[in-house]
Design a protein around this motif. Structure first.
Motif, PDB file in Angstrom:
ATOM      1  N   ARG A 118     -23.676 -38.102 -13.518  1.00  0.00           N
ATOM      2  CA  ARG A 118     -23.374 -37.305 -14.715  1.00  0.00           C
ATOM      3  C   ARG A 118     -23.334 -35.816 -14.384  1.00  0.00           C
ATOM      4  N   LYS A 119     -24.287 -35.359 -13.578  1.00  0.00           N
ATOM      5  CA  LYS A 119     -24.326 -33.939 -13.219  1.00  0.00           C
ATOM      6  C   LYS A 119     -23.078 -33.520 -12.449  1.00  0.00           C
ATOM      7  N   SER A 175     -16.629 -37.456 -24.064  1.00  0.00           N
ATOM      8  CA  SER A 175     -17.380 -36.202 -23.987  1.00  0.00           C
ATOM      9  C   SER A 175     -16.667 -35.083 -24.731  1.00  0.00           C
ATOM     10  N   ASP A 192     -20.403 -33.218 -15.037  1.00  0.00           N
ATOM     11  CA  ASP A 192     -20.670 -32.095 -15.928  1.00  0.00           C
ATOM     12  C   ASP A 192     -20.337 -30.766 -15.264  1.00  0.00           C
ATOM     13  N   SER A 228     -30.032 -39.943 -30.707  1.00  0.00           N
ATOM     14  CA  SER A 228     -30.620 -39.430 -29.461  1.00  0.00           C
ATOM     15  C   SER A 228     -31.481 -38.206 -29.732  1.00  0.00           C
ATOM     16  N   GLU A 230     -27.788 -40.272 -13.651  1.00  0.00           N
ATOM     17  CA  GLU A 230     -27.964 -38.843 -13.902  1.00  0.00           C
ATOM     18  C   GLU A 230     -27.338 -38.007 -12.793  1.00  0.00           C
ATOM     19  N   ARG A 250     -18.771 -30.332 -22.051  1.00  0.00           N
ATOM     20  CA  ARG A 250     -19.914 -30.847 -21.307  1.00  0.00           C
ATOM     21  C   ARG A 250     -19.870 -32.372 -21.253  1.00  0.00           C
ATOM     22  N   GLY A 290     -32.784 -34.376 -26.196  1.00  0.00           N
ATOM     23  CA  GLY A 290     -32.831 -32.941 -25.990  1.00  0.00           C
ATOM     24  C   GLY A 290     -34.063 -32.289 -26.580  1.00  0.00           C
ATOM     25  N   THR A 310     -22.438 -35.312 -21.310  1.00  0.00           N
ATOM     26  CA  THR A 310     -23.841 -35.604 -21.566  1.00  0.00           C
ATOM     27  C   THR A 310     -24.108 -37.098 -21.394  1.00  0.00           C
TER      28      THR A 310
END
Length: 428
Positions: free
Chosen positions: A241-242, A321, A245, A350, A238, A254, A353, A256
């Motif tokens: 990923r950030k 992405s 992103d 998924s 994570e 984005r 969200g 994700t």
């Protein structure tokens, strides 16, 4: 002003697709992209849009006719066309707009609202039908005839409950539950008059949900589902990923978690090829697929759609992405072609969200497994010396127990978690 001939554009590999609706008549004024006819294949209902505006001079087809790419639909008087004799509205030098498609993982049928709920009519035993059965003079639409052939229902033995004795899809589905074979012994839920208990509102299902419902029912009844759950520590993933992103936002897309799930799934599918397979029609063999086309469930205003992202093994996180963003947008706008939902080998659903702790995704037949994920949660984990906060992602893998046993499913899911926990393995 001239008269042009409008033809069916590229609709993928489909041929002889029945027309279920004709939306125009001679004299109608239409605009570019207005729907002309609706086709219903075994994968989707497709609206063929007008390539340009004008006035309908002549309609060349009717409900029940079967068409393929290049079949003439109607003649159109157009102010924009170059004056000449009758010509095609889809010349080779221009690309016609794709048919608008309402899709589902593998939809088979739909039913119209307002049909009688009487469950005593229409039931009949299922018997194997010869290939290509067309049921002679049976009073039924082409889509109902096709559904009956797929379910081995003999239409000649049904009593229609539609207008003037017409056999409806509800009649066929009642016969399925009332006869021998798949669905045998499952009684219909008896109808009730809900209005006598209080105010009600009847809201018709969207075409998409009416198409996908029978497919989901068939998959649930035919596949012995088992769901195995595990957790992956995605704390480090994570953080990475950030970082990606933040850079992607400046370029208009984005990054994700889904892109990482896709890449990790391919790595594990290669190690456990039974999950990237389908049963043969005779159920005696397993067809192992050496390509990796992943179906990704997308939530749209009309319901769930599962577009297929092809050759995931050959694409990186950034490319995936960008493609996911583009596909999701087209899906929500209804701008998708039949080829976009075909050929999947493994699916991912998924709900991260939205929320939840676990769920049982339904296997998207003829695939044999599907990955479901929900929202990651920070939990205290023992690191050997103390408890530390770690971001844990629940993984829910549903599988066809005829192909995959519990031990194999546990190894698959644990291996998937290991790869997500160490993103460096994605480049090995």
């Amino acid at each position: 002003m001239s008269v042009i001939e409008v033809k069916v554009p590229d609709i993928g590999d489909y041929k002889n697709v029945p027309i279920i609706e004709v939306h125009v008549k001679p004299g109608d004024a239409i605009k570019r992209d207005d729907p002309l006819v609706t086709l219903e294949s075994d994968k989707a209902a497709m609206e063929v849009p007008a390539p340009e505006g004008g006035q309908v001079a002549e309609v060349l087809v009717r409900v029940g006719d079967k068409v393929s790419e290049g079949s003439a639909i109607l003649r159109l008087t157009s102010d924009a066309a170059t004056p000449s004799d009758t010509k095609s509205a889809n010349p080779p030098s221009s690309t016609p707009p794709p048919p608008r498609t309402e899709t589902a993982p593998e939809p088979q049928s739909a039913s119209g609202p307002g049909e009688p709920p009487d469950t005593t009519k229409g039931a009949a035993p299922r018997t194997p039908l010869p290939l290509g059965s067309d049921f002679g003079r049976v009073h039924a639409s082409p889509s109902v005839r096709r559904l009956a052939r797929e379910l081995d229902i003999d239409l000649t033995r049904l009593t229609g409950t539609g207008e003037k004795g017409r056999i409806t899809k509800e009649d066929v589905k009642r016969a399925l539950s009332g006869g021998a074979g798949g669905g045998s012994g499952i009684p219909e839920i008896p109808p009730q008059d809900f209005a006598k208990y209080g105010p009600i509102e009847t809201k018709p299902l969207t075409r998409l949900k009416r198409l996908s419902g029978p497919h989901l029912t068939r998959a649930w009844l035919n596949i012995p589902h088992v769901t195995h759950t595990d957790e992956a520590d995605i704390t480090d993933l994570e953080s990475y990923r950030k970082t990606l992103d933040a850079a992607a936002k400046e370029k208009g897309y984005r990054v994700t978690l889904l892109a990482f799930l896709m890449k990790a799934s391919v790595v594990v599918l290669k190690e456990f090829p039974e999950f990237n397979a389908s049963l043969s029609p005779d159920k005696g063999s397993l067809i192992l697929k050496r390509y990796y086309h992943l179906g990704i469930a997308v939530d749209t205003p009309d319901g769930l759609v599962v577009p297929v992202i092809r050759e995931v093994d050959r694409k990186g996180i950034i490319e995936l992405s960008q493609e996911l963003g583009d596909v999701s947008q087209r899906m929500r706008e209804g701008k998708i072609a039949p080829a976009d939902i075909q050929g999947g080998t493994f699916s991912i659903s998924s709900l991260g969200g939205i929320g939840g702790t676990s769920f049982t995704p339904i296997v998207n037949a003829p695939e044999v497994a599907i990955l479901g994920v929900v929202r990651a949660e920070t939990k205290p984990k023992w690191d050997g010396a103390q408890f530390a906060p770690r971001l844990m992602l629940p993984l829910c893998v549903s599988y066809d127990h005829r192909v995959i046993d519990g031990a194999l499913a546990a190894r698959f899911t644990r291996r998937l978690a290991e790869i997500l926990e160490d993103v460096r393995q994605l480049v090995l």
